[in-house]
Motif scaffolding. Structure first.
Motif, short mmCIF file in Angstrom:
data_model
loop_
_atom_site.label_atom_id
_atom_site.label_comp_id
_atom_site.label_asym_id
_atom_site.label_seq_id
_atom_site.Cartn_x
_atom_site.Cartn_y
_atom_site.Cartn_z
N LEU A 5 22.53 1.09 -19.68
CA LEU A 5 22.29 1.59 -18.32
C LEU A 5 22.10 3.21 -18.51
N GLU A 6 23.07 3.87 -19.35
CA GLU A 6 22.99 5.07 -19.69
C GLU A 6 21.80 5.61 -20.33
N LEU A 7 21.16 4.81 -21.19
CA LEU A 7 19.89 4.94 -21.96
C LEU A 7 18.74 5.17 -20.65
N GLU A 8 18.64 4.04 -19.85
CA GLU A 8 17.70 4.10 -18.91
C GLU A 8 17.84 5.15 -17.98
N LYS A 9 18.92 5.62 -17.62
CA LYS A 9 19.35 6.69 -16.69
C LYS A 9 18.80 7.78 -17.18
N GLU A 10 18.93 8.29 -18.65
CA GLU A 10 18.59 9.50 -19.10
C GLU A 10 16.84 9.47 -19.28
N LYS A 11 16.33 8.25 -19.54
CA LYS A 11 14.73 8.17 -19.56
C LYS A 11 14.14 8.49 -18.34
N LEU A 12 14.98 8.04 -17.20
CA LEU A 12 14.30 8.34 -15.80
C LEU A 12 14.54 9.87 -15.48
N GLU A 13 15.64 10.39 -15.91
CA GLU A 13 15.72 11.85 -15.82
C GLU A 13 14.75 12.55 -16.39
N GLN A 55 19.62 6.85 -9.02
CA GLN A 55 20.81 6.74 -8.28
C GLN A 55 21.13 5.08 -8.28
N GLU A 56 20.05 4.39 -8.25
CA GLU A 56 20.42 2.85 -8.33
C GLU A 56 21.11 2.61 -9.86
N LEU A 57 20.69 3.20 -11.00
CA LEU A 57 21.10 2.94 -12.10
C LEU A 57 22.39 3.63 -12.42
N GLU A 58 22.89 4.80 -11.64
CA GLU A 58 23.98 5.31 -11.70
C GLU A 58 25.21 4.40 -10.91
N GLU A 59 24.70 3.73 -9.87
CA GLU A 59 25.54 2.89 -9.17
C GLU A 59 25.87 1.41 -9.87
N GLU A 60 24.80 1.08 -10.55
CA GLU A 60 24.94 -0.13 -11.59
C GLU A 60 25.93 -0.06 -12.76
N LYS A 61 25.63 1.39 -13.16
CA LYS A 61 26.70 1.74 -14.29
C LYS A 61 28.03 1.68 -13.91
N GLN A 62 28.37 2.53 -12.74
CA GLN A 62 29.69 2.73 -12.20
C GLN A 62 30.13 1.09 -11.87
#
Length: 198
Positions: A5-13, A55-62
């Motif tokens: 999830l962290e990797l996907e979030k970084e890619k999106l950013e 935002q969706e990835l951040e919520e999923e990670k949390q």
């Protein structure tokens, strides 16, 4: 799962940064290079979509972090509730049962002062909180932080205070004000090395 999830979030950013700043992340352009094609600014809907995905990835990670923490807590509770007969080490089983008895024992009193006198010897003045269960001659264990420090025998009970003399030696760690006094529980057997945290 958390790493994914962290990797996907970084890619999106990174993708969001590329949309808002075409100069970021691309190859360096030299004077000999072919001029870069004209850049079309991203539409507000594209930026909104990228933000929504982040935002969706951040919520999923949390949520994954909360689930992981909850599983750890449940595992700890389950370990504490397992029947003691499942413990393979019988000595460890006895120690844990003894510690539980010590912690659950009813408070009989507290040490108010420890005296080391060259004339009178060593003794403790104590406050008895359960006088109906304690009289002269009663032996009380000294409980500190869930462990047993030693044993005292009540010698004198007067209106001015109660004196208790040591049954065990206190060579290193000695009783102090506030140490708790309990009746000796029916231990499952003698266990050596029961030293409280100081």
């Amino acid at each position: 799962e958390l790493a994914r999830l962290e990797l996907e979030k970084e890619k999106l950013e990174v993708e969001k940064l590329r949309l808002t700043n075409p100069q970021a992340g691309g190859p360096a352009v030299t004077q000999a290079s072919t001029p870069a094609p004209s850049y079309a600014a991203p539409s507000p809907s594209e930026l909104a979509e990228a933000n929504a995905k982040i935002q969706e990835l951040e919520e999923e990670k949390q949520k994954a972090e909360r689930d992981s923490s909850l599983k750890d807590q449940e595992a700890g509770l389950l370990a504490n509730r397992l029947p003691k007969t499942t413990t393979p080490d019988r000595a460890a089983d006895k120690v844990s049962r003894r510690m539980a008895m010590i912690q659950q024992a009813t408070l009989m009193g507290r040490v108010t002062e420890w005296v080391d006198s060259p004339d009178a010897g060593s003794f403790a003045t104590v406050e008895i909180t359960s006088p109906e269960n304690v009289q002269a001659g009663t032996e009380l264990l000294i409980r500190r932080n869930g462990g047993i420090l030693g044993k005292l025998r009540v010698d004198q009970i007067t209106p001015d205070g109660t004196i208790a003399n040591p049954v065990t030696k206190f060579a290193g760690v000695k009783p102090v004000q506030g140490d708790e006094l309990i009746l000796e529980p029916p231990f499952v057997g003698p266990i050596d090395g029961d030293t409280p945290d100081h």
